[in-house]
Design a protein around this motif. Structure first.
Motif, PDB file in Angstrom:
ATOM      1  N   LEU A 203       5.800  49.446   1.671  1.00 12.89           N
ATOM      2  CA  LEU A 203       6.428  48.716   2.743  1.00 12.89           C
ATOM      3  C   LEU A 203       5.250  47.727   2.979  1.00 12.89           C
ATOM      4  CD1 LEU A 203       8.081  51.652   4.840  1.00 12.89           C
ATOM      5  CD2 LEU A 203       9.136  49.681   3.806  1.00 12.89           C
ATOM      6  N   ARG A 204       4.086  48.134   3.089  1.00  6.90           N
ATOM      7  CA  ARG A 204       3.023  46.938   3.582  1.00  6.90           C
ATOM      8  C   ARG A 204       2.955  46.021   2.794  1.00  6.90           C
ATOM      9  NH1 ARG A 204      -1.258  47.854   6.523  1.00  6.90           N
ATOM     10  NH2 ARG A 204      -2.331  47.304   5.114  1.00  6.90           N
ATOM     11  N   ALA A 205       3.329  46.192   1.247  1.00  4.20           N
ATOM     12  CA  ALA A 205       3.150  45.284   0.294  1.00  4.20           C
ATOM     13  C   ALA A 205       4.095  44.442   0.267  1.00  4.20           C
ATOM     14  CB  ALA A 205       2.906  45.795  -1.110  1.00  4.20           C
ATOM     15  N   ASP A 206       5.363  44.854   0.512  1.00  8.21           N
ATOM     16  CA  ASP A 206       6.652  44.125   0.158  1.00  8.21           C
ATOM     17  C   ASP A 206       7.794  44.357   1.496  1.00  8.21           C
ATOM     18  OD1 ASP A 206       8.972  42.873  -0.374  1.00  8.21           O
ATOM     19  OD2 ASP A 206       9.318  43.724  -2.237  1.00  8.21           O
ATOM     20  N   PRO A 207       8.099  43.359   2.426  1.00  9.00           N
ATOM     21  CA  PRO A 207       8.992  43.938   3.541  1.00  9.00           C
ATOM     22  C   PRO A 207      10.162  44.025   3.026  1.00  9.00           C
ATOM     23  CG  PRO A 207       7.976  41.832   3.683  1.00  9.00           C
ATOM     24  CD  PRO A 207       7.539  42.209   2.522  1.00  9.00           C
ATOM     25  N   TYR A 208      10.676  43.820   2.020  1.00 11.20           N
ATOM     26  CA  TYR A 208      12.032  43.741   1.374  1.00 11.20           C
ATOM     27  C   TYR A 208      12.248  44.773   0.123  1.00 11.20           C
ATOM     28  CZ  TYR A 208      11.396  39.006   3.606  1.00 11.20           C
ATOM     29  OH  TYR A 208      11.170  38.334   4.597  1.00 11.20           O
ATOM     30  N   ALA A 209      11.170  45.657  -0.073  1.00  8.39           N
ATOM     31  CA  ALA A 209      11.082  46.621  -0.951  1.00  8.39           C
ATOM     32  C   ALA A 209      12.369  47.181  -1.265  1.00  8.39           C
ATOM     33  CB  ALA A 209      10.227  47.415  -0.807  1.00  8.39           C
ATOM     34  N   LYS A 210      12.690  47.641  -2.599  1.00 11.05           N
ATOM     35  CA  LYS A 210      13.869  48.248  -3.048  1.00 11.05           C
ATOM     36  C   LYS A 210      15.125  47.581  -2.313  1.00 11.05           C
ATOM     37  CE  LYS A 210      11.415  52.780  -3.755  1.00 11.05           C
ATOM     38  NZ  LYS A 210      12.021  52.861  -5.336  1.00 11.05           N
ATOM     39  N   ASP A 211      15.185  46.324  -2.397  1.00 12.31           N
ATOM     40  CA  ASP A 211      16.220  45.486  -1.918  1.00 12.31           C
ATOM     41  C   ASP A 211      16.617  45.997  -0.641  1.00 12.31           C
ATOM     42  OD1 ASP A 211      18.240  43.792  -2.258  1.00 12.31           O
ATOM     43  OD2 ASP A 211      19.647  44.997  -3.041  1.00 12.31           O
ATOM     44  N   ARG A 212      15.700  46.165   0.333  1.00 14.31           N
ATOM     45  CA  ARG A 212      16.017  46.304   1.694  1.00 14.31           C
ATOM     46  C   ARG A 212      16.294  47.839   1.918  1.00 14.31           C
ATOM     47  NH1 ARG A 212      15.797  41.586   5.113  1.00 14.31           N
ATOM     48  NH2 ARG A 212      15.863  39.901   4.123  1.00 14.31           N
ATOM     49  N   ASP A 213      16.557  48.702   1.108  1.00 15.36           N
ATOM     50  CA  ASP A 213      16.903  49.954   1.335  1.00 15.36           C
ATOM     51  C   ASP A 213      16.199  50.688   2.101  1.00 15.36           C
ATOM     52  OD1 ASP A 213      19.040  49.496  -0.479  1.00 15.36           O
ATOM     53  OD2 ASP A 213      18.657  50.975  -1.903  1.00 15.36           O
ATOM     54  N   LEU A 214      14.837  50.531   2.138  1.00 15.16           N
ATOM     55  CA  LEU A 214      13.715  51.387   2.766  1.00 15.16           C
ATOM     56  C   LEU A 214      13.832  50.798   4.341  1.00 15.16           C
ATOM     57  CD1 LEU A 214      10.984  51.193   0.492  1.00 15.16           C
ATOM     58  CD2 LEU A 214      12.495  52.987   0.571  1.00 15.16           C
ATOM     59  N   ASN A 215      14.073  49.513   4.591  1.00 19.98           N
ATOM     60  CA  ASN A 215      14.029  49.196   5.811  1.00 19.98           C
ATOM     61  C   ASN A 215      15.460  49.651   6.456  1.00 19.98           C
ATOM     62  OD1 ASN A 215      12.250  47.107   5.281  1.00 19.98           O
ATOM     63  ND2 ASN A 215      13.705  45.677   4.738  1.00 19.98           N
ATOM     64  N   GLU A 216      16.541  49.849   5.886  1.00 15.77           N
ATOM     65  CA  GLU A 216      17.771  50.371   6.102  1.00 15.77           C
ATOM     66  C   GLU A 216      17.626  51.859   6.586  1.00 15.77           C
ATOM     67  OE1 GLU A 216      20.322  48.715   3.181  1.00 15.77           O
ATOM     68  OE2 GLU A 216      20.603  46.924   4.128  1.00 15.77           O
ATOM     69  N   VAL A 217      16.916  52.471   5.856  1.00 21.43           N
ATOM     70  CA  VAL A 217      16.571  54.079   6.422  1.00 21.43           C
ATOM     71  C   VAL A 217      16.004  53.946   7.647  1.00 21.43           C
ATOM     72  CG1 VAL A 217      15.132  56.195   5.890  1.00 21.43           C
ATOM     73  CG2 VAL A 217      16.238  54.867   3.969  1.00 21.43           C
ATOM     74  N   VAL A 218      15.123  53.144   8.224  1.00 21.33           N
ATOM     75  CA  VAL A 218      14.524  53.138   9.281  1.00 21.33           C
ATOM     76  C   VAL A 218      15.164  52.595  10.280  1.00 21.33           C
ATOM     77  CG1 VAL A 218      12.606  52.208  10.691  1.00 21.33           C
ATOM     78  CG2 VAL A 218      12.022  52.662   8.286  1.00 21.33           C
ATOM     79  N   SER A 219      15.945  51.558   9.999  1.00 27.37           N
ATOM     80  CA  SER A 219      17.197  50.982  10.936  1.00 27.37           C
ATOM     81  C   SER A 219      18.031  52.011  11.407  1.00 27.37           C
ATOM     82  CB  SER A 219      17.963  49.958  10.156  1.00 27.37           C
ATOM     83  OG  SER A 219      19.128  49.589  10.827  1.00 27.37           O
ATOM     84  N   ASN A 220      18.612  52.950  10.670  1.00 21.34           N
ATOM     85  CA  ASN A 220      19.302  54.056  11.135  1.00 21.34           C
ATOM     86  C   ASN A 220      18.620  55.131  12.125  1.00 21.34           C
ATOM     87  OD1 ASN A 220      21.534  53.018   9.512  1.00 21.34           O
ATOM     88  ND2 ASN A 220      21.850  55.345   8.831  1.00 21.34           N
ATOM     89  N   GLN A 221      17.305  55.303  12.003  1.00 23.55           N
ATOM     90  CA  GLN A 221      16.674  56.077  12.711  1.00 23.55           C
ATOM     91  C   GLN A 221      16.430  55.380  14.117  1.00 23.55           C
ATOM     92  OE1 GLN A 221      15.969  59.277  11.935  1.00 23.55           O
ATOM     93  NE2 GLN A 221      17.444  58.803  10.362  1.00 23.55           N
ATOM     94  N   ILE A 222      15.960  54.249  14.107  1.00 22.30           N
ATOM     95  CA  ILE A 222      15.743  53.582  15.713  1.00 22.30           C
ATOM     96  C   ILE A 222      17.040  52.852  16.199  1.00 22.30           C
ATOM     97  CG2 ILE A 222      13.528  52.794  14.689  1.00 22.30           C
ATOM     98  CD1 ILE A 222      14.249  50.072  14.380  1.00 22.30           C
ATOM     99  N   LEU A 223      18.077  52.766  15.639  1.00 23.26           N
ATOM    100  CA  LEU A 223      19.122  52.175  16.325  1.00 23.26           C
ATOM    101  C   LEU A 223      19.557  52.999  17.804  1.00 23.26           C
ATOM    102  CD1 LEU A 223      22.240  50.724  14.685  1.00 23.26           C
ATOM    103  CD2 LEU A 223      22.490  51.977  16.536  1.00 23.26           C
ATOM    104  N   PRO A 224      19.654  54.177  17.448  1.00 20.46           N
ATOM    105  CA  PRO A 224      20.318  55.117  18.661  1.00 20.46           C
ATOM    106  C   PRO A 224      19.188  55.142  19.803  1.00 20.46           C
ATOM    107  CG  PRO A 224      19.930  56.601  16.726  1.00 20.46           C
ATOM    108  CD  PRO A 224      19.650  55.070  16.098  1.00 20.46           C
TER     109      PRO A 224
END
Length: 278
Positions: free
Chosen positions: A201-222
């Motif tokens: 994540l530190r190296a590439d904010p869009y890593a794995k075609d944003r899939d990693l971002n979207e894991v975190v997104s689901n956790q912080i949304l609620p």
């Protein structure tokens, strides 16, 4: 941090502190101007109506900031908020979606509006190595915005015949939330997951075609949705020492410190969610 950048941070902090979080009368915080007229068969006026609707529903969470005119153009490859502004100092946002895919257009545009709210231009080009978190936050904001638009369009859509489209906005949001790649592996807590992917994540904010971002997104949304004004905390991101490589603990600590007292609870919960071992 350079002197001009430090001054920009200081000025924004002062303006946010002096501006009330709630207004008694609605004033649009931004005026949308389309600079592309070809939208895959969709009428520019209809695209404008969708973008204006996004601005309306996110206005309670924008800390009464004024973004002026935002130039919106179509991109063939990906949506983005440009770091460089127009010759007149206007923000430039690109949207990749087109046609009458109103949910997708709103989803992409609200994500980019979140970047403007989060002061993305004060921390360009992943200089802090924590841009991935901003991406996750803006992904969550895009899904939240679709839910708010669904509520708004059910009662007062841009056009009367768009009222039936309201459920599609919520369906688009829910379908994204339920995607398999957005879920944490069974039995894994977020801090352990983050440690596994920390360097990626530190190296590439869009890593794995944003899939990693979207894991975190689901956790912080609620967490942000649980507090009526929780999303307003976005406006206080990237106001710390962003001119150098930062740890996530420092990055989120700056966000917490720069947020007003009534917005610190959701920020504190997000920080604990990512960094506290359980």
């Amino acid at each position: 941090m350079s002197d001009p950048m430090r001054l920009a941070h200081l000025i924004l902090l002062v303006l946010l502190a002096l501006t009330p979080l709630r207004a008694f009368a609605f004033v649009p915080p931004a005026q949308i101007k389309l600079t592309t007229q070809e939208w895959g068969g969709a009428a520019p006026a209809d695209v404008q109506a969708v973008l204006d609707s996004v601005i309306t529903v996110i206005s309670p969470y924008i800390a009464q900031r004024k973004f002026g005119t935002i130039l919106v153009q179509r991109s063939e490859d990906a949506p983005r908020a440009m770091y460089e502004k127009s010759a007149d100092g206007e923000y430039i946002v690109q949207v990749q979606a087109s046609g009458n895919h109103w949910a997708r257009i709103a989803y992409q545009f609200s994500h980019e509006m979140c970047h403007l709210m989060s002061n993305y231009d004060l921390a360009p080009n992943n200089v802090s190595r924590q841009q991935w978190f901003e991406e996750a936050l803006c992904e969550a904001f895009g899904l939240f915005t679709l839910e708010r638009m669904a509520e708004a369009w059910a009662e007062n859509p841009p056009y009367p015949n768009w009222k039936d489209y309201a459920p599609h906005l919520r369906e688009y949001s829910q379908n994204n939330l339920q995607e398999a790649h957005r879920q944490l592996p069974k039995g894994m807590k977020l801090p352990a997951w983050y440690q596994q992917y920390r360097e990626v994540l530190r190296a590439d904010p869009y890593a794995k075609d944003r899939d990693l971002n979207e894991v975190v997104s689901n956790q912080i949304l609620p967490i942000l949705s649980a507090t009526p004004q929780g999303w307003t905390a976005i406006n206080y991101l990237n106001l710390g020492e962003t001119g150098k490589d930062l740890s996530l603990e420092t990055y989120l600590g700056d966000w917490l410190e720069n947020s007003p007292p009534d917005l610190r609870e959701p920020v504190s919960k997000i920080k604990a969610l990512l960094l506290t071992s359980q």
